[in-house]
Design an enzyme around this catalytic site. Structure first.
Site, short mmCIF file in Angstrom:
data_model
loop_
_atom_site.label_atom_id
_atom_site.label_comp_id
_atom_site.label_asym_id
_atom_site.label_seq_id
_atom_site.Cartn_x
_atom_site.Cartn_y
_atom_site.Cartn_z
N HIS A 112 1.06 -21.76 -48.72
CA HIS A 112 -0.11 -21.02 -48.19
C HIS A 112 -0.60 -19.90 -49.11
O HIS A 112 -1.70 -19.39 -48.87
CB HIS A 112 0.16 -20.43 -46.80
CG HIS A 112 -0.02 -21.39 -45.68
ND1 HIS A 112 -1.26 -21.84 -45.27
CD2 HIS A 112 0.88 -22.01 -44.88
CE1 HIS A 112 -1.12 -22.68 -44.26
NE2 HIS A 112 0.19 -22.81 -44.02
N ASP A 124 5.42 -30.72 -41.76
CA ASP A 124 4.40 -30.01 -40.99
C ASP A 124 4.03 -30.74 -39.70
O ASP A 124 2.89 -30.68 -39.23
CB ASP A 124 3.14 -29.73 -41.81
CG ASP A 124 2.32 -28.55 -41.29
OD1 ASP A 124 2.78 -27.86 -40.36
OD2 ASP A 124 1.22 -28.32 -41.80
#
Length: 409
Positions: free
Chosen positions: A200, A329
């Site tokens: 991220h 994820d």
């Protein structure tokens, strides 16, 4: 797709390998899905039975997928600010503990590499926690230490928005990486033995963190930017530095991060979600009705286990086999690749890699060995720093007054 005898043979080999070297998955958003869907009412989403209509994750499918350890993400939205972010993170952590208490024969809370090995020996799934985004500490090193004391073993430095002390991959650069306080966060994470997670974050933040850290880092759910040019992925120069650092990059399965054709499609799907009053990451049943209606009218490009394998091939070539892992994820994405629809799919990926000539030794590192090693090495760094006092630095001392905007952290 027709299944051949050769495919079945590879799948059998994959399952045999995974029985000895189960998957350590770096990132699963089940706690947030349970918060959003049922307000943590575990009777409504009993993961001891198949909840495939609502979730990617339940215990039966984790067993089918040979999951041996899971870093549960204790994610909270990036627009949660200050005390709201901290308290919501604690609620997420409470959910992980509640799951482990509810299913003690299946799940074992784990805080160390030894705990992971013990869980494997017991036939239970090691359950670790990772905080997704530095907004969860409210710009406080004391809160960071508190999260670690309560069991969080990695923190992703940012989520989708910048922090006052670090730039995100998906926001406009402001700090150009880490600020002085951001560097202090990394050093304090090293001191206490919390893994620095660089998924991220912007490429400059990655490079700054690798310059500052004294311990190996991880990417809990990021793939190769050379294979799919998305800012959430890892540039080759960073993968090269990762090999020197000793860390692990855990390839993700999110189609928009691994398949170039899916990037523009997802941008349109996200805009459609927001136009219908939903957050782009919302996976509640009502939101999924909107997503699936959009998909029916606009067929999406489809990723597969082979797409993920393309990333792992490249990441192995650049970083080396000792520095790669898996971070699916699941339950944090609306769409998944064919063959990797849920947590039962890991054998399909291992079979794909076996078909490409990966050795069983290399695959054992990918699935289990590398992730356990990196946590153990972070623990060793913390032990070597045990005589250093806790940092009392504040962001105001190091960076000056903080402008509190709509994404205050």
């Amino acid at each position: 797709m027709t299944t051949t005898t050769a495919d079945e043979a590879l799948l059998g080999r994959a399952r045999t390998l995974l029985a000895e070297h189960p998957v350590v998955d770096g990132h699963n958003d089940l706690p947030w899905a349970l918060r959003e869907q049922v307000g943590y009412d575990l009777d409504q989403r009993d993961i001891s039975t198949d909840q495939s209509a609502h979730l990617h994750t339940d215990l039966a499918r984790m067993r089918a997928g040979s999951v041996g350890a899971q870093f549960w993400s204790v994610y909270v939205r990036a627009d949660y600010a200050g005390d709201k972010a901290v308290s919501a993170t604690l609620e997420q952590m409470d959910c992980v503990r509640a799951l482990a208490a509810r299913y003690p024969e299946q799940l074992r809370l784990a805080f160390t590499a030894d705990d992971m090995e013990t869980a494997r020996a017991e036939g239970r799934i090691a359950s670790l926690m990772g905080a997704e985004g530095g907004h969860s500490i409210g710009c406080s090193l004391a809160v960071l230490r508190g999260l670690h004391a309560l069991g969080v073993r990695y923190m992703t430095l940012t989520h989708n928005d910048n922090l006052p002390w670090a730039d995100s991959a998906t926001d406009l650069p402001v700090a150009k990486g880490l600020t002085r306080f951001g560097e202090a966060v990394v050093r304090e994470m090293n001191r206490i033995g919390m893994l620095v997670d660089l998924s991220h974050v912007s490429a400059d933040t990655m490079r700054d963190a690798l310059r500052v850290t004294r311990a190996p880092v991880i990417f809990s759910h990021s793939s190769s930017r050379a294979v799919c040019d998305h800012p959430r992925n890892i540039p080759d120069d960073v993968l090269e530095q990762l090999a020197v650092n000793g860390g692990v990059a855990m390839a993700t399965f999110v189609p928009k991060f691994i398949l170039p054709e899916a990037i523009a499609w997802t941008r349109s799907a996200d805009a459609n979600m927001e136009a219908n009053g939903f957050h782009a990451l919302d996976t509640t049943p009502a939101a999924m009705v909107v997503q699936h209606a959009f998909e029916a009218a606009n067929p999406r490009p489809r990723a597969s286990a082979a797409t993920v394998a393309d990333h792992l091939d490249h990441m192995r070539e650049v970083a080396g086999v000792d520095h790669i892992g898996i971070g699916g994820d699941y339950d944090g994405t609306a769409f998944t690749p064919d063959g990797l629809e849920d947590v039962s799919g890991y054998p399909n990926l291992v079979a794909e890699l076996l078909g490409r000539g990966w050795s069983e030794t290399d695959l054992g590192k990918l699935t289990w060995g590398n992730a356990v090693r990196v946590l153990r090495e972070a623990e060793g760094v913390a032990a070597s720093l045990a005589d250093e006092p806790p940092s009392v630095a504040t962001i105001e001392q190091l960076d000056g007054p903080v402008a509190h905007g709509p994404h205050e952290d």
